[in-house]
Design an enzyme around this catalytic site. Sequence first.
Site, PDB file in Angstrom:
ATOM      1  N   HIS A 151       3.877  -3.131  -4.553  1.00  0.00           N
ATOM      2  CA  HIS A 151       4.061  -1.732  -4.141  1.00  0.00           C
ATOM      3  C   HIS A 151       4.564  -1.022  -5.393  1.00  0.00           C
ATOM      4  O   HIS A 151       5.732  -1.158  -5.755  1.00  0.00           O
ATOM      5  CB  HIS A 151       5.065  -1.618  -2.980  1.00  0.00           C
ATOM      6  N   HIS A 193      -5.116  -5.452   3.010  1.00  0.00           N
ATOM      7  CA  HIS A 193      -3.740  -4.917   3.116  1.00  0.00           C
ATOM      8  C   HIS A 193      -3.583  -4.230   4.471  1.00  0.00           C
ATOM      9  O   HIS A 193      -4.098  -3.138   4.677  1.00  0.00           O
ATOM     10  CB  HIS A 193      -3.475  -3.901   1.994  1.00  0.00           C
ATOM     11  N   HIS A 207      -0.739  -3.622   8.021  1.00  0.00           N
ATOM     12  CA  HIS A 207       0.533  -3.830   8.731  1.00  0.00           C
ATOM     13  C   HIS A 207       0.209  -4.025  10.205  1.00  0.00           C
ATOM     14  O   HIS A 207      -0.278  -3.099  10.859  1.00  0.00           O
ATOM     15  CB  HIS A 207       1.459  -2.614   8.566  1.00  0.00           C
ATOM     16  N   ASP A 253      -4.145  -0.389   4.346  1.00  0.00           N
ATOM     17  CA  ASP A 253      -2.743  -0.010   4.527  1.00  0.00           C
ATOM     18  C   ASP A 253      -2.536   0.675   5.870  1.00  0.00           C
ATOM     19  O   ASP A 253      -1.704   1.578   5.988  1.00  0.00           O
ATOM     20  CB  ASP A 253      -2.230   0.876   3.385  1.00  0.00           C
ATOM     21  N   LYS A 298       4.470 -10.427  -1.634  1.00  0.00           N
ATOM     22  CA  LYS A 298       4.545  -8.970  -1.775  1.00  0.00           C
ATOM     23  C   LYS A 298       5.846  -8.571  -2.445  1.00  0.00           C
ATOM     24  O   LYS A 298       6.931  -9.004  -2.041  1.00  0.00           O
ATOM     25  CB  LYS A 298       4.461  -8.327  -0.377  1.00  0.00           C
ATOM     26  N   HIS A 322      -2.668  -0.139  -2.611  1.00  0.00           N
ATOM     27  CA  HIS A 322      -2.844   1.273  -2.237  1.00  0.00           C
ATOM     28  C   HIS A 322      -2.600   2.250  -3.393  1.00  0.00           C
ATOM     29  O   HIS A 322      -1.703   3.077  -3.336  1.00  0.00           O
ATOM     30  CB  HIS A 322      -1.955   1.643  -1.039  1.00  0.00           C
TER      31      HIS A 322
HETATM   32  O1  DOR Z   1       3.097   4.461   4.318  1.00  0.00           O
HETATM   33  C1  DOR Z   1       3.504   3.304   4.282  1.00  0.00           C
HETATM   34  N1  DOR Z   1       3.796   2.624   5.413  1.00  0.00           N
HETATM   35  N2  DOR Z   1       3.690   2.719   3.109  1.00  0.00           N
HETATM   36  C2  DOR Z   1       4.269   1.532   2.990  1.00  0.00           C
HETATM   37  O2  DOR Z   1       4.434   1.083   1.896  1.00  0.00           O
HETATM   38  C3  DOR Z   1       4.777   0.823   4.179  1.00  0.00           C
HETATM   39  C4  DOR Z   1       4.069   1.236   5.382  1.00  0.00           C
HETATM   40  C5  DOR Z   1       4.763   0.796   6.647  1.00  0.00           C
HETATM   41  O3  DOR Z   1       5.117  -0.374   6.759  1.00  0.00           O
HETATM   42  O4  DOR Z   1       4.912   1.626   7.547  1.00  0.00           O
HETATM   43 ZN    ZN Z   2       1.377  -1.221   3.116  1.00  0.00          ZN
END
Ligand code: DOR
Ligand code: ZN
Length: 357
Positions: free
Chosen positions: A142, A19, A21, A253, A105, A180
């Site tokens: 989520h 997971h 980003h 995450d 997702k 998460h």
């Molecule tokens: O803290 C987070 N940041 N939680 C999420 O679900 C998305 C993520 C983000 O894309 O910044």
């Molecule tokens: Zn995330």
Amino acid sequence: MALDPMLDQITLRQPDDWHVHLRDGAMLQAVVGSTARVFRRAIVMPNLRPPITTVEAAEAYRKRILSALPDGIPFTPLMTAYLTEDFASDVLERGYREDVFTAAKFYPAHATTNSAAGVSDLRAINGLLETMERIGMPLLVHGEETDSDVDIFDREAFFIERHLVPLMNRYPHLRVVMEHITTQEAVQFVETGGANLAATITPHHLHINRNAMFSGGFRSDFYCLPVAKRERHRLALRRAVTGGQPCFFLGTDSAPHSRAAKESACGCAGIFNAPHALESYAEVFEQEGVLDRLEAFASEYGPAFYGLPLNNTSITLIRRAQVVPAIFEGQIDAGSFEYLVPFHAGEMLGWTVSLDQ
Ligand code: DOR
Ligand code: ZN
């Protein structure tokens, strides 16, 4: 996994991040190396602007990730579809069968960053869920209730009761990853579920409880979603990851936002932990006296759940203390406030990933 008798280094099968980003454009360029230098594969979140809702968009994004990689690093981005209420089942199925989408997702609308296009009413995606159950495509959840009457610290537990239990009763064979997780309730739900239910656990939720956000002032660096909870929840998460249960595996995450974006009037949720994620997990396993269980959590349970082969490369952690820089070296652009603060900034970590393999 080779544990040195003096325990001054550990060599483990190369891990994957289930997971992450990676963002796009200049941010992608700045952060992708941090993930790719340690993890062989990663499940890449689709909450871009606009979100990844077509097979073509996922393919194009995958190419942008690959071309942003530092030279010669072998790294496989595993792409995900962002579920919306008007996502067509046949598109989802085609993307999965063509090996473009590894999973899909589910964001409840308005639960987190770039989730406005998410799902308001789960019943609206019944057709998609039926398809996913039939073809074996994992649903990444989520898990937070968005009803504003529900306290932010209770949102995960409410989501399980109100939405996830009924969903799993409707689709008993659907493969689900609760992403998460942050609570004792989620740990219990996942460990008592069937083999088609698993969860990822981040390094930050293993290290901090909700006090971190308010220690000495408002500390936006520790604000993420789901938000960190009470100490008893952090301890439940630590027991989960160190307990050797295959239903819990690594997912950082890592969610980069510039310092400016985190400190704006409406600061963004997300903790950028990619630069020291593996060291951060290692610290937890060592503190709990089960370093020998790190490899299965980091490198085996994830692929087993996804039905993917184990990596055949390895990585070495050396017991060499390092101080995490206050500011991430990879610049986003020249602007003075456009920098990233990594998780553990200014702290000492006991392990260092060896880069000379
Ligand atoms: O803290 C987070 N940041 N939680 C999420 O679900 C998305 C993520 C983000 O894309 O910044
Ligand atoms: Zn995330």
